[in-house]
Design a protein around this motif. Structure first.
Motif, PDB file in Angstrom:
ATOM      1  N   ILE A   5      -8.430   7.478  -3.013  1.00  0.00           N
ATOM      2  CA  ILE A   5      -8.144   6.226  -4.344  1.00  0.00           C
ATOM      3  C   ILE A   5      -6.879   7.055  -5.107  1.00  0.00           C
ATOM      4  N   VAL A   6      -6.620   6.508  -6.139  1.00  0.00           N
ATOM      5  CA  VAL A   6      -5.274   7.438  -7.058  1.00  0.00           C
ATOM      6  C   VAL A   6      -6.033   8.053  -8.381  1.00  0.00           C
ATOM      7  N   ASP A   7      -5.389   9.432  -7.908  1.00  0.00           N
ATOM      8  CA  ASP A   7      -6.344  10.037  -8.861  1.00  0.00           C
ATOM      9  C   ASP A   7      -4.915  10.186  -9.800  1.00  0.00           C
ATOM     10  N   TYR A   8      -5.577   9.725 -11.223  1.00  0.00           N
ATOM     11  CA  TYR A   8      -4.715  10.560 -12.860  1.00  0.00           C
ATOM     12  C   TYR A   8      -5.446  10.925 -13.580  1.00  0.00           C
ATOM     13  N   GLY A   9      -6.241  11.042 -12.693  1.00  0.00           N
ATOM     14  CA  GLY A   9      -7.756  12.067 -14.123  1.00  0.00           C
ATOM     15  C   GLY A   9      -8.217  11.392 -14.869  1.00  0.00           C
ATOM     16  N   MET A  10      -8.288   9.348 -14.912  1.00  0.00           N
ATOM     17  CA  MET A  10      -9.913   9.345 -15.198  1.00  0.00           C
ATOM     18  C   MET A  10     -10.235   8.039 -14.069  1.00  0.00           C
ATOM     19  N   GLY A  11     -11.436   7.834 -14.843  1.00  0.00           N
ATOM     20  CA  GLY A  11     -12.029   7.313 -14.042  1.00  0.00           C
ATOM     21  C   GLY A  11     -13.297   7.596 -13.638  1.00  0.00           C
ATOM     22  N   ASN A  12     -14.818   6.577 -13.745  1.00  0.00           N
ATOM     23  CA  ASN A  12     -15.624   7.826 -13.112  1.00  0.00           C
ATOM     24  C   ASN A  12     -15.726   7.377 -11.215  1.00  0.00           C
ATOM     25  N   ILE A  13     -15.138   8.694 -10.409  1.00  0.00           N
ATOM     26  CA  ILE A  13     -14.866   7.579  -8.685  1.00  0.00           C
ATOM     27  C   ILE A  13     -15.969   8.189  -8.349  1.00  0.00           C
ATOM     28  N   SER A  15     -19.288   6.838  -7.574  1.00  0.00           N
ATOM     29  CA  SER A  15     -19.362   5.935  -7.315  1.00  0.00           C
ATOM     30  C   SER A  15     -18.668   4.374  -6.254  1.00  0.00           C
ATOM     31  N   ILE A  16     -17.581   4.714  -6.572  1.00  0.00           N
ATOM     32  CA  ILE A  16     -16.680   4.113  -6.308  1.00  0.00           C
ATOM     33  C   ILE A  16     -16.633   4.429  -4.735  1.00  0.00           C
ATOM     34  N   ILE A  17     -16.784   5.926  -4.693  1.00  0.00           N
ATOM     35  CA  ILE A  17     -16.671   7.190  -3.426  1.00  0.00           C
ATOM     36  C   ILE A  17     -17.952   6.512  -2.744  1.00  0.00           C
ATOM     37  N   SER A  18     -19.146   6.658  -3.263  1.00  0.00           N
ATOM     38  CA  SER A  18     -20.348   6.120  -2.407  1.00  0.00           C
ATOM     39  C   SER A  18     -20.452   5.059  -2.077  1.00  0.00           C
ATOM     40  N   SER A  19     -19.459   3.551  -2.466  1.00  0.00           N
ATOM     41  CA  SER A  19     -20.374   2.804  -2.131  1.00  0.00           C
ATOM     42  C   SER A  19     -19.320   2.348  -0.995  1.00  0.00           C
ATOM     43  N   LEU A  20     -18.577   2.782  -1.151  1.00  0.00           N
ATOM     44  CA  LEU A  20     -17.026   2.968   0.176  1.00  0.00           C
ATOM     45  C   LEU A  20     -17.941   3.580   1.116  1.00  0.00           C
ATOM     46  N   ASN A  21     -18.652   4.404   0.734  1.00  0.00           N
ATOM     47  CA  ASN A  21     -19.487   5.797   1.889  1.00  0.00           C
ATOM     48  C   ASN A  21     -20.480   4.325   3.060  1.00  0.00           C
ATOM     49  N   TYR A  22     -21.404   3.506   1.413  1.00  0.00           N
ATOM     50  CA  TYR A  22     -22.002   3.314   1.895  1.00  0.00           C
ATOM     51  C   TYR A  22     -21.602   1.871   2.828  1.00  0.00           C
ATOM     52  N   ASP A  27     -13.625   7.675   5.557  1.00  0.00           N
ATOM     53  CA  ASP A  27     -12.206   9.008   5.332  1.00  0.00           C
ATOM     54  C   ASP A  27     -11.905   8.360   3.998  1.00  0.00           C
ATOM     55  N   VAL A  28     -12.423   8.771   2.687  1.00  0.00           N
ATOM     56  CA  VAL A  28     -11.692   8.565   1.789  1.00  0.00           C
ATOM     57  C   VAL A  28     -11.350  10.076   1.319  1.00  0.00           C
ATOM     58  N   ALA A  29      -9.944   9.303   0.524  1.00  0.00           N
ATOM     59  CA  ALA A  29      -9.714  10.704  -0.150  1.00  0.00           C
ATOM     60  C   ALA A  29      -9.304  10.883  -1.432  1.00  0.00           C
ATOM     61  N   VAL A  30      -9.084  11.361  -2.759  1.00  0.00           N
ATOM     62  CA  VAL A  30      -8.716  11.399  -3.905  1.00  0.00           C
ATOM     63  C   VAL A  30      -7.414  12.379  -4.660  1.00  0.00           C
ATOM     64  N   SER A  31      -6.169  11.570  -4.444  1.00  0.00           N
ATOM     65  CA  SER A  31      -4.829  12.229  -4.218  1.00  0.00           C
ATOM     66  C   SER A  31      -4.081  11.565  -5.771  1.00  0.00           C
ATOM     67  N   SER A  32      -3.198  12.343  -6.275  1.00  0.00           N
ATOM     68  CA  SER A  32      -2.108  11.661  -6.707  1.00  0.00           C
ATOM     69  C   SER A  32      -0.695  12.428  -5.667  1.00  0.00           C
ATOM     70  N   ASN A  33      -0.961  12.511  -4.636  1.00  0.00           N
ATOM     71  CA  ASN A  33       0.051  13.403  -4.225  1.00  0.00           C
ATOM     72  C   ASN A  33       1.237  12.665  -3.089  1.00  0.00           C
ATOM     73  N   TYR A  34       2.675  12.323  -3.026  1.00  0.00           N
ATOM     74  CA  TYR A  34       2.829  11.200  -2.418  1.00  0.00           C
ATOM     75  C   TYR A  34       2.849  11.252  -1.086  1.00  0.00           C
ATOM     76  N   ASP A  35       2.424  12.289  -0.051  1.00  0.00           N
ATOM     77  CA  ASP A  35       2.575  12.327   1.260  1.00  0.00           C
ATOM     78  C   ASP A  35       1.652  11.681   1.697  1.00  0.00           C
ATOM     79  N   ILE A  36       0.210  12.062   0.139  1.00  0.00           N
ATOM     80  CA  ILE A  36      -1.460  11.834   1.218  1.00  0.00           C
ATOM     81  C   ILE A  36      -1.036  10.349   0.790  1.00  0.00           C
TER      82      ILE A  36
ATOM     83  N   ARG B  97     -19.357  13.072 -15.922  1.00  0.00           N
ATOM     84  CA  ARG B  97     -18.729  13.575 -13.863  1.00  0.00           C
ATOM     85  C   ARG B  97     -19.457  13.809 -13.546  1.00  0.00           C
ATOM     86  N   SER B  98     -20.898  14.002 -12.940  1.00  0.00           N
ATOM     87  CA  SER B  98     -20.822  13.893 -12.371  1.00  0.00           C
ATOM     88  C   SER B  98     -22.183  12.651 -11.537  1.00  0.00           C
ATOM     89  N   GLY B  99     -21.640  11.074 -12.576  1.00  0.00           N
ATOM     90  CA  GLY B  99     -21.700  10.249 -12.072  1.00  0.00           C
ATOM     91  C   GLY B  99     -22.576   9.585 -13.437  1.00  0.00           C
TER      92      GLY B  99
END
Lengths: 203, 259
Positions: A5-13, A15-22, A27-36, B97-99
């Protein structure tokens, strides 16, 4: 399968992570790092907030260049959600005129209605095309949860689905490795979970 | 067409979920109980939205409450509105922040309208639910704040007009008299005020079976029906109710409830 999940500091993520897990994507990461970002199999561009502010944060992190490389040059699959979908457009007039990432030619404009309440908030039906990958296996005219004041304009060549609220507007698009949804699949029950699964399986 | 909604309200008190009756709380179980024994994740597939209210009497811990919200996000793939005791921008920020997708405000609507204005500007009207608790006394609709403990000067209709002026997104109207009774909504009051306010209206207090939910959904001017009754819709009560409601032609979203 690693999804970032592209992290630029905005958005409620959350729920997205819990939906993907469901749906079995663990294997879900949240990052803005080039290599990741580069090492990911698929990307999600989330977003809640305003277009101009989001583009500023994306540019600060050099994410516009990274995403262009991965999405346009390497054809890495990406799903934009809500503002994330709009950011993939050419421009928006939210917070003044701002350029978007330009993955598709469409621009983003505010709803023009005096009779309907804006923002458009709640579950609404989406009219889908038959050859859609995103909606594969879903019921006809599935419901999804929307919350937005701006919408993407034009239709050229992006296999759009539509929603009707004061006018027919683009609810989603899909073009090669790029997909965008104006609604929140992570807040749209089975319909949303099935759509996310389709993005994982079919892109 | 924009859909109407069925909302479940979880009443929280110090890490426990409660059954409320006329605002008197009875402890039912904690989050583990809700997930394992109540099968909340399955029940949540019958809902359009979840509201979680911290009704802890006395001192509330918004940090503990926020931790519970962050866990509930794993159980429900729908918008979650959370509130009870929000007194600052930091409190609101913590819940988002907590969802939480929306926050619920009550006492500060009257006591700190400047903060409400800041919250509306910061997060947008669509993220702000105004909660109003009222009860009848000699034909007058009295409004209460602080978990139903403090009566305010304004009567219901005037108070709702005042709340509209704060630019919040919607109103959650809860009858203290009907709360937890299962006798049905307070349709006399609802019918009296629903066409006088322009904001989306969520009605709460009294729903005990699917007929009550349908009666509420049928009303023009009502956007959503809520129930906080943990016992009346136990087991497959809500999934079955949702199917019946869809089959009866009410305008609610459709997805596979079981699967």
């Amino acid at each position: 399968m690693r999804l970032v999940i592209v992290d630029y500091g905005m958005g409620n993520i959350r729920s997205i992570i819990s939906s993907l897990n469901y749906i079995g994507v663990s294997d879900v990461a949240v990052s803005s790092n080039y290599d990741i970002l580069k090492a990911s199999d698929k990307l999600i561009l989330p977003g809640v907030g305003s277009f101009g502010k989001a583009m500023n944060r994306i540019k600060e992190r050099n994410l516009d260049a990274y995403l262009h490389e991965f999405v346009i040059d390497y054809k890495k699959p990406i799903l934009g959600i809500c503002l994330g979908m709009q950011l993939m457009g050419k421009s928006s007039n939210e917070d003044g005129d701002n350029d978007g990432l330009g993955f598709v030619e469409n621009s983003v404009r505010k709803f023009e209605t005096t009779t309907f309440k804006i923002p458009h908030v709640g579950f609404n039906q989406v009219m889908v095309t038959e050859d859609s990958r995103l909606y594969s296996g879903l019921n006809a005219n599935p419901d999804f949860y929307f919350t937005h004041s701006y919408r993407m304009m034009g239709e050229a060549n992006i296999n759009p689905s539509f929603c009707d609220y004061s006018e027919k507007f683009i609810a989603s698009f899909e073009k090669d490795n790029i997909a965008g949804v104006q609604f929140h699949p992570e807040l749209s029950q089975r319909n949303g979970l099935n759509l996310l699964k389709n993005f994982i399986d079919k892109f | 067409m924009l859909r109407k909604r069925i909302i479940f309200t979880l009443i929280y008190d110090h890490e426990y979920f409660m059954q409320s009756r006329n605002f008197r709380l009875q402890k039912v179980g904690n989050l583990t109980w809700l997930e394992r024994n109540y099968k909340f994740q399955e029940i949540a597939f019958s809902l359009d939205e979840l509201i979680v209210l911290d009704a802890t009497k006395g001192k509330k811990s918004i940090e503990m409450f926020a931790t519970t919200i962050s866990k509930l996000v794993n159980d429900a793939f729908i918008p979650i509105a959370a509130g009870g005791g929000i007194r600052s921008v930091e409190d609101a920020e913590l819940l988002f922040r907590s969802g939480a997708d929306k926050i619920v405000l009550n006492s500060i609507l009257l006591e700190d309208p400047v903060l409400v204005e800041v919250l509306v500007k910061t997060y947008g009207s669509q993220s702000i639910v105004a909660s109003v608790d009222y009860k009848l006394n000699n034909g007058t609709e009295e409004v209460y704040i602080h978990d139903g403990s403090v009566k305010i000067e304004m009567e219901l209709e005037g108070y709702l007009k005042y709340i509209e002026s704060l630019n919040v997104g919607e109103i959650y109207l809860n009858s203290i008299d009907k709360d937890g009774t299962g006798f049905g909504y307070d349709f006399i009051t609802i019918n009296n005020i629903k066409d006088k306010i322009n904001l989306p209206l969520i009605i709460a207090g009294g729903a005990g079976n699917e007929k009550h939910l349908i009666d509420g959904l049928k009303l023009s001017g009502v956007s959503a029906v809520a129930t906080a009754n943990l016992f009346n819709f136990i087991g497959d009560g809500l999934p079955i109710a949702r199917k019946h409601i869809i089959n009866s032609g009410e305008n609610i979203a459709n997805w596979d409830v079981n699967n």
